[in-house]
Write a protein that holds these residues in place. Structure first.
Motif, PDB file in Angstrom:
ATOM      1  N   ALA A 106     105.034  49.552   7.164  1.00  0.00           N
ATOM      2  CA  ALA A 106     105.317  49.835   5.753  1.00  0.00           C
ATOM      3  C   ALA A 106     105.078  51.310   5.475  1.00  0.00           C
ATOM      4  CB  ALA A 106     104.434  48.971   4.861  1.00  0.00           C
ATOM      5  N   MET A 107     104.002  51.843   6.044  1.00  0.00           N
ATOM      6  CA  MET A 107     103.688  53.253   5.793  1.00  0.00           C
ATOM      7  C   MET A 107     104.708  54.177   6.433  1.00  0.00           C
ATOM      8  SD  MET A 107      99.652  53.029   6.284  1.00  0.00           S
ATOM      9  CE  MET A 107      98.623  52.371   4.990  1.00  0.00           C
ATOM     10  N   SER A 108     105.129  53.834   7.635  1.00  0.00           N
ATOM     11  CA  SER A 108     106.081  54.725   8.279  1.00  0.00           C
ATOM     12  C   SER A 108     107.468  54.568   7.656  1.00  0.00           C
ATOM     13  CB  SER A 108     106.127  54.482   9.782  1.00  0.00           C
ATOM     14  OG  SER A 108     106.881  53.352  10.077  1.00  0.00           O
ATOM     15  N   TYR A 109     107.748  53.373   7.086  1.00  0.00           N
ATOM     16  CA  TYR A 109     109.044  53.208   6.423  1.00  0.00           C
ATOM     17  C   TYR A 109     109.192  54.215   5.282  1.00  0.00           C
ATOM     18  CZ  TYR A 109     112.969  51.321   3.854  1.00  0.00           C
ATOM     19  OH  TYR A 109     114.173  51.204   3.217  1.00  0.00           O
ATOM     20  N   LEU A 110     108.106  54.424   4.544  1.00  0.00           N
ATOM     21  CA  LEU A 110     108.167  55.352   3.418  1.00  0.00           C
ATOM     22  C   LEU A 110     108.465  56.779   3.877  1.00  0.00           C
ATOM     23  CD1 LEU A 110     105.122  54.087   1.345  1.00  0.00           C
ATOM     24  CD2 LEU A 110     107.540  53.617   0.934  1.00  0.00           C
ATOM     25  N   ALA A 111     108.110  57.074   5.118  1.00  0.00           N
ATOM     26  CA  ALA A 111     108.335  58.424   5.624  1.00  0.00           C
ATOM     27  C   ALA A 111     109.721  58.595   6.226  1.00  0.00           C
ATOM     28  CB  ALA A 111     107.276  58.773   6.660  1.00  0.00           C
ATOM     29  N   SER A 137     112.363  51.451  10.489  1.00  0.00           N
ATOM     30  CA  SER A 137     111.246  50.848  11.205  1.00  0.00           C
ATOM     31  C   SER A 137     110.930  51.729  12.404  1.00  0.00           C
ATOM     32  CB  SER A 137     111.660  49.463  11.676  1.00  0.00           C
ATOM     33  OG  SER A 137     111.036  49.175  12.902  1.00  0.00           O
ATOM     34  N   PHE A 138     109.647  51.963  12.681  1.00  0.00           N
ATOM     35  CA  PHE A 138     109.356  52.780  13.864  1.00  0.00           C
ATOM     36  C   PHE A 138     109.598  51.988  15.138  1.00  0.00           C
ATOM     37  CE2 PHE A 138     105.044  51.079  12.989  1.00  0.00           C
ATOM     38  CZ  PHE A 138     104.689  50.601  14.244  1.00  0.00           C
TER      39      PHE A 138
END
Lengths: 202, 365
Positions: B42-47, B51-52
């Motif tokens: 979820a955190m990396s999605y915002l960046a 999906s990582f």
């Protein structure tokens, strides 16, 4: 699943849904509105539709929408025939006409180079444009395609073909909207506006 | 930058959860398949808006739901508060609001949140094909400057257009196709050269940081090489495209350009892929992530959120201790399914079970 609408309404919704910019909700709203409209309004609308289709065609010269073989701009001899503005679409002619800044003539390419959509030079009205150059004494073509990848590539294509003919090819500038704020401009537009800066004339 | 609260609704295993996160180091513990990686995701999605793990967006939506929501409260170093709300739809377009203002294009979110994620799957950076390594470089470029996003999208688009054109030619060249190809090439040269330059500059800038991080983790000086030397850059993309044109036409694809670049990773002067041990490769990928993290911190002037997803168990004790002792400044999330090593001195501990926060404690020091 069976349609919840009676078939004539469903047909109407389907037809509206095919139009650009109209989603299923809007299609439903317009269809519902139409069945409630008075008879004479419906007749007028139906007539306007068929009338537009019957009477509007493309101008033989510039391929803009027109009522006759030659559109009002092409047949206006007060226009400067030495300068031609190449645009993607008839809507762009309207947009540029509204500025009141351009007194030359137009050529509607009817699209841009876009291999993904199967559009190459053959599908555009490029050949038709080049046929106009000598007879009309055109000395400059302003390429006013949109400032995106396909628009830029189309501009390059046209410029390359114009070069050996000695016709000047120019590109519409891109930059900041007038009356806007620098801080709200996106980085790409602002970056390009900086790159294309000009000397202040005193 | 600090994400101090994140709310997940129908996001992967989460039905609904609100997670408050401390500045400093937070350990997220829980057994496998309870939602630790989902939180990291979820955190990396915002960046990155992706999906990582490289799965499609619809895999981010909880089974049985149509839409997932990620709502994050962010505080920047200068005190500015930002509320980011992302709506991820199983089908149809995703939407993003920043401070309740809907973004016209969701890609405008890039640059608002920056995260660095290190996950066990990063080992693929060494062993898999060049796609992931290109993406690593390009993601770093976007984190450094959001202008680079438009650059990479344009390169993708030109390559797609050019490939369609090549296929339409059906292996035969005529003046018409040649002229059209010329203009696509001209545009490709302009944009592709810029992307190549940006990647080369990035690799040059990040290499010292990666070497430093590797040395800290391994505990001894080690030669680490990041080699970005595509052939087309030595002759120029224009010349390379001319030389490859017949081949391109015959095969119906664009055979040279930045979309085929590779980043060669080396340890002790040998290619890591063939010569390094798995432990060395793991250390290398971690050093690369940390190196990029430090470069971005230095360049942007604020540390991205660092997420170490389930990596401690993958490192040997001395390396995991070295990592924990030298964590970069800024907010760090460490997820683990096993006990935390002694060297970890988290500021807070969050326990997750079955997509729910069952405990959240601040640890006094």
């Amino acid at each position: 699943m069976a349609s919840p609408y009676t078939p004539p309404i469903q047909a109407l919704i389907d037809e509206f849904g095919k139009l650009p910019g109209i989603g299923p909700r809007s299609a439903q709203r317009i269809a519902m509105h139409i069945v409630k409209m008075p008879r004479e309004d419906i007749n007028r609308l139906a007539h306007a539709l068929t009338d537009a289709k019957d009477r509007v065609r493309y101008c033989d010269m510039c391929f803009n929408l027109s009522e006759s073989e030659k559109c009002s701009i092409c047949s206006d001899d007060r226009r400067d025939s030495s300068i031609l503005c190449a645009v993607e679409d008839s809507r762009d002619v309207v947009a540029i006409e509204r500025t009141g800044e351009f007194r030359g003539r137009y050529h509607v390419l009817q699209g841009v180079l876009d291999p993904l959509q199967g559009i190459g030079p053959e599908q555009l009205k490029i050949k038709e444009m080049f046929r106009r150059l000598a007879p009309e004494g055109i000395t400059e073509v302003i390429v006013c395609t949109n400032p995106n990848t396909e628009g830029e590539v189309t501009a390059l294509y046209i410029a390359r073909l114009l070069e050996p003919l000695g016709v000047k090819a120019t590109r519409i500038a891109s930059g900041l909207p007038v009356g806007g704020d620098l801080e709200y401009a996106d980085e790409i537009t602002l970056g390009r506006a900086l790159g294309n800066r000009r000397t202040i004339e005193i | 930058m600090l994400i101090y609260r994140i709310e997940l609704t129908d996001f992967r295993v989460y039905k609904h959860a609100v997670i408050e996160i401390e500045p400093g180091v937070t350990a997220v513990v829980g057994r496998n398949a309870q939602g630790k990686t989902s939180l990291a995701e979820a955190m990396s999605y915002l960046a990155t808006l992706e999906s990582f793990r490289g799965v499609p967006n619809d895999a981010l939506v909880r089974l049985g739901a149509d839409t997932a929501y990620v709502r994050a409260n962010i505080r920047h170093d200068d005190g500015r508060e930002v509320l980011v709300e992302a709506e991820i739809n199983r089908s149809g377009r995703n939407r993003v609001q920043v401070n309740k203002q809907r973004l016209a294009r969701i890609r405008d979110l890039l640059g608002v949140v920056r995260t660095t994620v290190f996950a066990p799957s990063d080992l693929q950076l060494v062993y898999e094909g060049p796609t992931q390594r290109r993406q690593l470089l390009d993601d770093a470029l976007v984190a450094l400057s959001t202008n680079n996003d438009a650059l990479r999208l344009e390169v993708d688009r030109i390559v797609r257009q050019r490939n369609v054109l090549l296929k339409q030619s059906a292996g035969r060249m005529n003046a018409e196709i040649s002229n059209t190809l010329d203009v696509w090439d001209e545009k490709f040269v302009e944009v592709g050269t810029r992307l190549g330059e940006a990647r080369a500059r990035l690799v040059a800038q990040v290499t010292p940081y990666v070497c430093e991080a590797y040395e800290v983790l391994a505990g001894e000086p080690t030669r680490v090489d990041l080699i970005y030397e595509p052939e087309w850059r030595t002759v120029g993309l224009g010349a390379a495209l001319v030389a490859a044109r017949n081949d391109d036409i015959r095969r119906g694809i664009t055979t040279v350009g930045p979309h085929r670049d590779d980043l060669v990773l080396g340890i002790n002067g040998m290619p890591a892929r063939s010569h390094a041990s798995q432990g060395e490769c793991r250390t290398l990928t971690l050093a690369i992530r940390l190196g990029i993290h430090r470069l971005i911190t230095h360049h942007v002037g604020a540390a991205p959120l660092l997420v170490l997803d389930d990596v401690l168990s993958e490192l040997d004790p001395s390396r995991s201790t070295a990592l924990l002792r030298h964590l970069p400044a800024g907010q760090v999330i460490i997820t683990t399914a096993s006990a935390l090593p002694e060297a970890a001195h988290p500021d807070a501990m969050i326990t997750i079970e079955d997509g729910e926060v069952v405990a959240s404690v601040k640890i006094a020091k």
